[in-house]
Design a protein around this motif. Structure first.
Motif, PDB file in Angstrom:
ATOM      1  N   ASN A 129      16.240  54.889  45.336  1.00  0.00           N
ATOM      2  CA  ASN A 129      15.434  55.186  44.009  1.00  0.00           C
ATOM      3  C   ASN A 129      14.663  56.730  43.897  1.00  0.00           C
ATOM      4  O   ASN A 129      14.093  56.988  42.752  1.00  0.00           O
ATOM      5  CB  ASN A 129      14.370  53.929  43.824  1.00  0.00           C
ATOM      6  N   LYS A 130      14.752  57.423  44.922  1.00  0.00           N
ATOM      7  CA  LYS A 130      14.412  58.592  44.959  1.00  0.00           C
ATOM      8  C   LYS A 130      12.783  58.605  44.684  1.00  0.00           C
ATOM      9  O   LYS A 130      12.218  59.482  44.006  1.00  0.00           O
ATOM     10  CB  LYS A 130      15.174  59.646  44.073  1.00  0.00           C
ATOM     11  N   GLY A 131      12.070  57.684  45.210  1.00  0.00           N
ATOM     12  CA  GLY A 131      10.573  57.450  44.756  1.00  0.00           C
ATOM     13  C   GLY A 131       9.850  58.684  45.586  1.00  0.00           C
ATOM     14  O   GLY A 131      10.044  58.984  46.655  1.00  0.00           O
ATOM     15  N   ASP A 132       8.879  59.281  44.854  1.00  0.00           N
ATOM     16  CA  ASP A 132       7.981  60.296  45.589  1.00  0.00           C
ATOM     17  C   ASP A 132       6.731  59.467  45.991  1.00  0.00           C
ATOM     18  O   ASP A 132       6.022  58.601  45.317  1.00  0.00           O
ATOM     19  CB  ASP A 132       7.452  61.150  44.346  1.00  0.00           C
ATOM     20  N   LEU A 133       6.559  59.789  47.340  1.00  0.00           N
ATOM     21  CA  LEU A 133       5.324  58.901  48.120  1.00  0.00           C
ATOM     22  C   LEU A 133       3.961  59.220  47.250  1.00  0.00           C
ATOM     23  O   LEU A 133       3.331  58.126  47.310  1.00  0.00           O
ATOM     24  CB  LEU A 133       5.369  59.383  49.564  1.00  0.00           C
TER      25      LEU A 133
ATOM     26  N   LEU B 121       4.309  46.324  41.604  1.00  0.00           N
ATOM     27  CA  LEU B 121       5.745  46.187  41.064  1.00  0.00           C
ATOM     28  C   LEU B 121       6.215  47.693  40.734  1.00  0.00           C
ATOM     29  O   LEU B 121       7.490  47.978  41.334  1.00  0.00           O
ATOM     30  CB  LEU B 121       5.752  45.518  39.782  1.00  0.00           C
ATOM     31  N   ALA B 122       5.624  48.731  40.534  1.00  0.00           N
ATOM     32  CA  ALA B 122       6.010  49.863  40.417  1.00  0.00           C
ATOM     33  C   ALA B 122       6.056  50.530  41.591  1.00  0.00           C
ATOM     34  O   ALA B 122       7.120  51.214  41.976  1.00  0.00           O
ATOM     35  CB  ALA B 122       4.990  50.907  39.636  1.00  0.00           C
ATOM     36  N   CYS B 123       5.115  50.358  42.818  1.00  0.00           N
ATOM     37  CA  CYS B 123       5.150  50.713  43.973  1.00  0.00           C
ATOM     38  C   CYS B 123       6.463  50.291  44.660  1.00  0.00           C
ATOM     39  O   CYS B 123       7.162  51.004  45.356  1.00  0.00           O
ATOM     40  CB  CYS B 123       4.100  50.332  44.518  1.00  0.00           C
ATOM     41  N   LEU B 124       6.590  48.972  44.634  1.00  0.00           N
ATOM     42  CA  LEU B 124       7.738  48.225  45.243  1.00  0.00           C
ATOM     43  C   LEU B 124       9.238  48.869  44.613  1.00  0.00           C
ATOM     44  O   LEU B 124      10.229  49.228  45.558  1.00  0.00           O
ATOM     45  CB  LEU B 124       7.805  46.756  45.020  1.00  0.00           C
ATOM     46  N   ALA B 125       9.211  49.146  43.329  1.00  0.00           N
ATOM     47  CA  ALA B 125      10.418  49.859  42.803  1.00  0.00           C
ATOM     48  C   ALA B 125      10.601  51.456  43.250  1.00  0.00           C
ATOM     49  O   ALA B 125      11.679  51.786  43.909  1.00  0.00           O
ATOM     50  CB  ALA B 125      10.514  50.165  41.297  1.00  0.00           C
ATOM     51  N   LEU B 126       9.547  52.040  43.613  1.00  0.00           N
ATOM     52  CA  LEU B 126       9.669  53.285  44.058  1.00  0.00           C
ATOM     53  C   LEU B 126      10.041  53.426  45.367  1.00  0.00           C
ATOM     54  O   LEU B 126      10.600  53.935  46.124  1.00  0.00           O
ATOM     55  CB  LEU B 126       8.232  54.106  43.889  1.00  0.00           C
ATOM     56  N   ALA B 127       9.411  52.420  46.331  1.00  0.00           N
ATOM     57  CA  ALA B 127       9.744  52.236  47.885  1.00  0.00           C
ATOM     58  C   ALA B 127      11.076  51.901  48.105  1.00  0.00           C
ATOM     59  O   ALA B 127      11.605  52.001  49.318  1.00  0.00           O
ATOM     60  CB  ALA B 127       8.660  51.144  48.304  1.00  0.00           C
ATOM     61  N   ARG B 128      11.841  51.284  47.127  1.00  0.00           N
ATOM     62  CA  ARG B 128      13.227  50.783  47.432  1.00  0.00           C
ATOM     63  C   ARG B 128      14.223  52.124  47.635  1.00  0.00           C
ATOM     64  O   ARG B 128      14.145  53.083  47.083  1.00  0.00           O
ATOM     65  CB  ARG B 128      13.801  49.958  46.325  1.00  0.00           C
ATOM     66  N   LYS B 129      14.980  51.912  48.727  1.00  0.00           N
ATOM     67  CA  LYS B 129      15.891  52.761  49.168  1.00  0.00           C
ATOM     68  C   LYS B 129      16.919  53.075  48.022  1.00  0.00           C
ATOM     69  O   LYS B 129      17.548  52.223  47.208  1.00  0.00           O
ATOM     70  CB  LYS B 129      16.897  51.965  50.478  1.00  0.00           C
TER      71      LYS B 129
ATOM     72  N   ASP C 216      13.334  58.626  50.006  1.00  0.00           N
ATOM     73  CA  ASP C 216      14.683  58.669  50.932  1.00  0.00           C
ATOM     74  C   ASP C 216      14.956  59.801  51.675  1.00  0.00           C
ATOM     75  O   ASP C 216      15.306  59.845  52.811  1.00  0.00           O
ATOM     76  CB  ASP C 216      15.786  58.692  49.495  1.00  0.00           C
ATOM     77  N   THR C 217      14.368  60.949  51.503  1.00  0.00           N
ATOM     78  CA  THR C 217      14.707  61.979  52.284  1.00  0.00           C
ATOM     79  C   THR C 217      13.627  61.907  53.524  1.00  0.00           C
ATOM     80  O   THR C 217      14.205  62.226  54.538  1.00  0.00           O
ATOM     81  CB  THR C 217      14.193  63.323  51.484  1.00  0.00           C
ATOM     82  N   LEU C 218      12.300  61.493  53.293  1.00  0.00           N
ATOM     83  CA  LEU C 218      11.569  61.233  54.518  1.00  0.00           C
ATOM     84  C   LEU C 218      12.215  60.125  55.446  1.00  0.00           C
ATOM     85  O   LEU C 218      12.312  60.338  56.515  1.00  0.00           O
ATOM     86  CB  LEU C 218      10.262  60.704  54.053  1.00  0.00           C
ATOM     87  N   ALA C 219      12.783  59.063  54.997  1.00  0.00           N
ATOM     88  CA  ALA C 219      13.355  58.077  55.626  1.00  0.00           C
ATOM     89  C   ALA C 219      14.413  58.456  56.466  1.00  0.00           C
ATOM     90  O   ALA C 219      14.703  58.341  57.598  1.00  0.00           O
ATOM     91  CB  ALA C 219      13.656  56.821  54.782  1.00  0.00           C
ATOM     92  N   GLY C 220      15.362  59.134  55.676  1.00  0.00           N
ATOM     93  CA  GLY C 220      16.540  60.033  56.521  1.00  0.00           C
ATOM     94  C   GLY C 220      16.186  61.125  57.559  1.00  0.00           C
ATOM     95  O   GLY C 220      16.857  61.161  58.545  1.00  0.00           O
ATOM     96  N   ALA C 221      15.042  61.876  56.856  1.00  0.00           N
ATOM     97  CA  ALA C 221      14.792  62.977  57.820  1.00  0.00           C
ATOM     98  C   ALA C 221      14.199  62.839  59.312  1.00  0.00           C
ATOM     99  O   ALA C 221      14.036  63.335  60.190  1.00  0.00           O
ATOM    100  CB  ALA C 221      14.098  63.974  57.338  1.00  0.00           C
ATOM    101  N   THR C 222      13.338  61.480  58.992  1.00  0.00           N
ATOM    102  CA  THR C 222      12.449  61.166  60.299  1.00  0.00           C
ATOM    103  C   THR C 222      13.465  60.548  61.477  1.00  0.00           C
ATOM    104  O   THR C 222      12.991  60.467  62.597  1.00  0.00           O
ATOM    105  CB  THR C 222      11.716  60.113  60.236  1.00  0.00           C
TER     106      THR C 222
END
Length: 517
Positions: free
Chosen positions: A310-314, A300-308, A375-381
């Protein structure tokens, strides 16, 4: 064989001392820094070669018997002995540890993390290797404690001096949690040794708790279990892990996930299951409950971090995934069955290979983008990481599907066997409770697949709204050399699980039977 095992433990310590000395003029190469990094690769390579030779010389027809043993009196007054040995349980962990340290040294030769002197970095890496190898090879309770603690200072400095943002706070949190847990663990080890009049782990396992009362066993399990649970890490004693992983350099994260976490679960199997079986039977239902909660909590913590948004760190996401994956290991151990314990040991190795690879890949992404923010990785790719760096994208997708337990890869077998063990726990354990834990764990596998697929979709396929993006540096030769063995072993263990289970199963059967079978 006896020399090889002792050499594996001593060589990194001698190499650490040599790393701090001036390099001979003929070996300096282009610079002293290059020479000391090459020294690290050489020493860890020699240790890996010794581990392979130990595996080749190991009697695979008798994996339940301790081999390559050394037994020398060290402190006669306390009956503390330098007792070393390897069986089917510890051999895979020794080989994986030697491999990961070699790959980290090789990676650092080309991509040294920013920080102080390379000499100190290599010396700390080698001391860390000696401590982790010793943890899996010693057969005396006090030596186990010394080896267990030996890794704390090197890892503290690797995080505090070569880490990223918030590294000082993360390093302090790491060492305070683990030191406090270790103090309690030492009390439990002393309780067993003094009560049984021996610290020898082989003799204690053979006695199978017959010389210890139920109260003594229960107190020992609680005390030792707390120290081991912190290192594992078990929910809710896990909060040091995400901070440590986020701040650690790439190789620090690889070693922390791939090796150091295994020291905790190894202690449960090597010490608590055979030495205090009655105490473990009392605690097992509660251990299973914590494990089941950890599986769902981590996912659940990973799902929260992965959500667009949320500025989750990979890196932080993968750290939380380790809480869930190690929950399966603890659930298998809590079942106290050969199936569950074999699954736990298999999942240990699979997690080390796969999560080590994931941290290598995230480190490479962070080097290229300057951040691990999702969020940065998803946008920058742009259109897709697949299009910008296809090999890097393919490897990240491979590691993700291996981590979610795709059949045919290493991550599948350990978690499946752990769930099977919990489905039919040892006699005397509450079946209804363990059936509940099995259902919760199975639900956790679905959550694991969900967050990893979200990560692959966002990072590898990118945000279509970001538009086209320029090409990105793909996998370099040194990265290919460091990552290929992990990919190959993940596939090999997935397609040929008997390679590991053939080693661990006879040893586990004997361990659970108190050395009589």
């Amino acid at each position: 064989m006896q020399f090889l095992l002792a050499f594996m433990l001593a060589a990194p310590l001698l190499g650490a001392v040599a790393a701090l000395l001036p390099a001979p003029p003929g070996l300096k190469g282009r610079s002293p820094e290059q020479a000391v990094l090459r020294h690290g690769v050489t020493v860890t390579g020699v240790v890996l070669a010794a581990a392979i030779a130990l595996t080749v010389g190991f009697d695979h027809d008798a994996p339940s018997r301790f081999q390559a043993t050394t037994d020398i009196s060290w402190i006669p007054a306390l009956d503390v002995r330098i007792h070393l040995g390897v069986d089917g349980i510890s051999l895979p962990l020794l080989v994986m540890t030697a491999l990961l340290f070699f790959l980290c040294a090789l990676y650092s030769y080309f991509k040294l993390p920013a920080g102080p002197s390379p000499k100190a970095f290599v010396a700390l890496l080698l001391v860390l290797e000696s401590g982790t190898l010793a943890t899996f090879a010693v057969l005396d309770l006090l030596l186990f404690f010394l080896a267990f603690e030996m890794v704390l200072i090197p890892m503290y400095f690797l995080i505090a001096r070569w880490g990223g943002a918030q590294r000082q706070a993360a390093a302090w949190k790491f060492i305070l949690y683990t030191l406090l847990g270790s103090v309690v663990m030492l009390l439990g080890l002393l309780l067993i040794g003094v009560t049984a009049d021996t610290f020898d782990m082989v003799a204690l396992a053979s006695d199978n708790g017959r010389g210890l009362t139920h109260t003594t066993q229960l107190l020992a399990v609680l005390a030792i279990g707390i120290g081991l649970a912190v290192k594992t890490p078990m929910w809710p004693l896990h909060s040091w892990l995400p901070d440590a992983h986020t701040a650690a350099p790439t190789v620090g994260s690889v070693l922390l996930a791939g090796v150091l976490l295994k020291m905790g679960t190894y202690g449960f199997v090597r010490i608590l299951l055979p030495v205090t079986p009655d105490g473990m039977a009392t605690v097992a239902p509660y251990l299973g409950a914590f494990a089941a909660v950890g599986i769902v909590y981590g996912s659940l913590a990973c799902l929260a971090l992965a959500r667009k948004g949320n500025k989750g760190d990979l890196k932080r996401l993968i750290a939380y995934s380790s809480v869930g994956h190690m929950g399966f290991v603890l659930l298998g151990i809590a079942s106290m069955t050969p199936t569950g314990v074999n699954g736990a040991l298999f999942a240990n190795i699979a997690h080390g290979l796969i999560t080590g690879l994931l941290f290598f890949l995230v480190g490479a992404l962070k080097d290229r983008y300057g951040t691990a923010d999702l969020d940065t990785l998803a946008g920058a790719t742009g259109a897709a990481l697949y299009g910008r760096a296809p090999r890097l994208g393919a490897l990240l997708a491979f590691a993700a599907v291996a981590s979610l337990g795709l059949p045919g890869l290493a991550g599948f077998w350990g978690e499946m066997l752990a769930l099977f063990g919990a489905f039919d726990p040892a006699e005397g354990l509450p079946r209804a409770a363990f059936l509940t834990y099995t259902a919760v764990g199975a639900f956790g596998t679905l959550l694991t697949a969900a967050y990893l697929l979200v990560v692959v979709r966002r990072v590898c396929m990118g945000d279509p709204a970001a538009g086209p993006a320029p090409a990105l540096a793909d996998v370099q030769r040194y990265e290919f050399a460091a990552w290929t063995p992990l990919v190959a072993l993940t596939v090999l263990a997935g397609l040929w699980p008997a390679l590991l289970l053939g080693l661990t199963d006879p040893a586990v059967q004997q361990l659970l039977a108190g050395g009589t079978s």
